[in-house]
Write an enzyme that holds these catalytic residues in place. Structure first.
Site, short mmCIF file in Angstrom:
data_model
loop_
_atom_site.label_atom_id
_atom_site.label_comp_id
_atom_site.label_asym_id
_atom_site.label_seq_id
_atom_site.Cartn_x
_atom_site.Cartn_y
_atom_site.Cartn_z
N ARG A 146 3.51 -1.73 4.21
CA ARG A 146 3.65 -1.11 5.29
C ARG A 146 2.60 -1.78 6.39
NH1 ARG A 146 2.38 4.72 3.09
NH2 ARG A 146 1.05 3.38 1.97
N ARG A 147 1.54 -2.35 5.83
CA ARG A 147 0.53 -2.70 6.56
C ARG A 147 0.56 -4.26 6.85
NH1 ARG A 147 -4.68 -0.38 3.04
NH2 ARG A 147 -3.17 -0.79 1.57
N ASN A 177 5.82 -2.88 -7.46
CA ASN A 177 4.51 -2.65 -7.60
C ASN A 177 4.17 -1.39 -6.69
OD1 ASN A 177 1.32 -3.16 -8.16
ND2 ASN A 177 1.65 -3.62 -6.03
N TYR A 231 2.06 12.83 -10.76
CA TYR A 231 1.72 11.40 -10.90
C TYR A 231 2.26 11.13 -12.19
CZ TYR A 231 -0.20 6.74 -10.93
OH TYR A 231 -0.26 5.32 -11.08
N PRO A 274 -0.74 -0.43 -16.78
CA PRO A 274 -2.20 -0.67 -16.81
C PRO A 274 -2.90 0.84 -17.04
CG PRO A 274 -1.37 -1.42 -14.83
CD PRO A 274 -0.21 -0.67 -15.35
N GLY A 275 -4.15 0.56 -17.54
CA GLY A 275 -5.08 2.07 -17.34
C GLY A 275 -5.99 1.76 -16.30
P1 NDP Z 1 -3.63 -0.11 -3.99
O1 NDP Z 1 -3.59 1.21 -3.38
O2 NDP Z 1 -4.58 -1.09 -4.10
O3 NDP Z 1 -2.31 -0.91 -3.77
C1 NDP Z 1 -1.13 -0.14 -3.66
C2 NDP Z 1 -0.06 -1.07 -2.82
O4 NDP Z 1 1.20 -0.36 -2.67
C3 NDP Z 1 -0.63 -1.30 -1.39
O5 NDP Z 1 -0.02 -2.56 -1.10
C4 NDP Z 1 0.17 -0.39 -0.36
O6 NDP Z 1 0.52 -1.10 0.90
C5 NDP Z 1 1.45 -0.19 -1.11
N1 NDP Z 1 2.49 1.02 -0.78
C6 NDP Z 1 1.92 2.24 -1.17
N2 NDP Z 1 3.03 2.89 -0.30
C7 NDP Z 1 3.91 2.35 -0.14
C8 NDP Z 1 5.11 2.47 0.51
N3 NDP Z 1 5.59 3.80 0.84
N4 NDP Z 1 5.74 1.32 1.00
C9 NDP Z 1 5.39 0.07 0.63
N5 NDP Z 1 4.37 -0.26 0.10
C10 NDP Z 1 3.38 0.90 -0.27
O7 NDP Z 1 -3.24 0.47 -5.72
P2 NDP Z 1 -3.02 -0.51 -6.94
O8 NDP Z 1 -2.91 -1.90 -6.61
O9 NDP Z 1 -3.93 -0.02 -8.07
O10 NDP Z 1 -1.53 0.04 -7.14
C11 NDP Z 1 -0.31 -0.62 -7.39
C12 NDP Z 1 0.48 -0.15 -8.71
O11 NDP Z 1 -0.29 0.00 -9.77
C13 NDP Z 1 0.91 1.21 -8.15
O12 NDP Z 1 2.29 1.48 -8.51
C14 NDP Z 1 0.11 2.01 -9.19
O13 NDP Z 1 0.62 3.34 -9.13
C15 NDP Z 1 0.08 1.29 -10.21
N6 NDP Z 1 -1.24 1.58 -11.05
C16 NDP Z 1 -2.56 1.48 -10.82
C17 NDP Z 1 -3.54 1.73 -11.83
C18 NDP Z 1 -5.01 1.78 -11.18
O14 NDP Z 1 -5.81 2.26 -12.03
N7 NDP Z 1 -5.29 1.23 -10.19
C19 NDP Z 1 -3.09 1.94 -13.12
C20 NDP Z 1 -1.83 1.92 -13.43
C21 NDP Z 1 -0.92 1.92 -12.60
P3 NDP Z 1 0.68 -0.43 2.09
O15 NDP Z 1 -0.34 0.91 2.21
O16 NDP Z 1 0.30 -1.40 3.07
O17 NDP Z 1 2.12 -0.21 2.50
C1 8X3 Z 2 -3.50 5.15 -12.95
C2 8X3 Z 2 -3.94 5.28 -13.99
O1 8X3 Z 2 -5.32 6.89 -15.26
O2 8X3 Z 2 -6.03 6.64 -13.23
O3 8X3 Z 2 -1.96 4.85 -13.08
O4 8X3 Z 2 -3.93 7.62 -13.45
S1 8X3 Z 2 -4.75 6.62 -13.94
#
Ligand code: NDP
Ligand code: 8X3
Length: 257
Positions: free
Chosen positions: A38-39, A91, A157, A187-188
């Protein structure tokens, strides 16, 4: 051997965290990129940097994966330009809130279900038919350890990430008879903007999630994703779980006090 060079890789949620780290990693490996989020300002900044550094093609689209029409428009634009992705990295996702189910905010629930499940489905529905028609492609879904084990107040979640796991398994069955690969990387704890988003901008609460141990970085996860994508075509990782060494399951973490 570098099998990523020359591939077109579509990354959703490329404006931050794991998606951004993957964009950097794949650009360095010589891929052509399509980046969605989105950004748009963030995507533009990233694309300029990657073009400068690596010289490859980076296509951008401002896409909210919850907007089915916008998803189809962006996918159709790629296809019309002859750019069917070789790899789709599903992602984009988020956690919103951390509350007991009887105290939870239904707006948070909608946000997670609409993004993590329905958004992933919309993007897959827009892209996968073209992969099937070409009999070529790889879909990598970002799940989570939260899709394997529930934790207190993780409820919705957790449900979305259990759902992503079911979708990975289901998609993998549905593409039987084609050479298409379906994978999940789960991932964790990864220190990104994930917890800032979960806690609606409460930085202190977000930072506390990763205190007292060494969490994964987005680059650690991008390395694992690159491994999965780089394997030869007859090899598929259906599910790869990656955690910090200090994390033993979803909620058991060796923290220094
Ligand atoms: P961030 O918040 O750093 O990144 C999330 C990304 O998702 C951003 O680029 C955001 O972009 C995008 N996003 C969110 N909502 C939307 C939307 N409606 N449309 C398009 N893009 C969207 O988090 P992470 O990098 O950590 O997360 C990435 C993935 O990894 C997620 O699916 C998360 O559930 C998963 N994950 C994360 C973990 C963690 O501990 N961080 C562990 C396990 C899984 P923008 O806001 O610009 O749209
Ligand atoms: C993200 C990992 O444990 O913070 O998917 O929910 S946790």
């Amino acid at each position: 051997m570098n099998r990523i060079k020359g591939k077109l890789i579509l990354i959703t949620g490329a404006s931050s965290g794991i998606g951004e780290a993957c964009a950097r990693r794949f650009a360095a490996d010589g891929a052509t990129l399509a980046l969605w989020a989105r950004r748009l300002d963030r995507l533009e900044q990233l694309a300029a940097e990657l073009r400068d550094r690596h010289g490859g093609t980076v296509r951008l689209a401002q896409v909210d994966v919850r907007d089915r029409a916008a998803v189809h428009r962006a996918a159709d634009e790629l296809v019309a330009a002859g750019q069917v992705p070789d790899v789709l990295l599903n992602n984009a996702g988020l956690a919103s809130g951390l509350s007991k189910i009887h105290e939870g905010d239904p707006d948070d629930w909608d946000r997670m279900i609409d993004t993590n499940l329905k958004g992933l489905l919309y993007v897959t529905r827009a892209v996968l038919p073209h992969m099937v028609a070409r009999r070529r492609g790889h879909v990598v879904n970002i799940g989570s350890t939260a899709g394997h084990q529930t934790y207190p107040m993780g409820n919705v979640y957790n449900a979305t990430k259990f759902g992503v796991r079911a979708l990975t398994e289901g998609m993998n069955l549905d593409v039987a008879g084609t050479p298409i690969r379906i994978s999940s990387v789960d991932p964790g704890f990864v220190e990104t903007e994930f917890s800032d988003v979960r806690f609606h901008g409460d930085r202190e609460r977000a930072a506390a999630v990763y205190q007292g141990f060494r969490p994964l970085t987005a680059d650690d996860v991008a390395d694992a994703i690159a491994y999965v994508v780089n394997l030869p075509e007859h090899v598929n990782i259906l599910d790869l779980i990656i955690m910090p060494t200090a994390q033993r399951n979803v909620y058991v973490v060796d923290r220094e006090s």
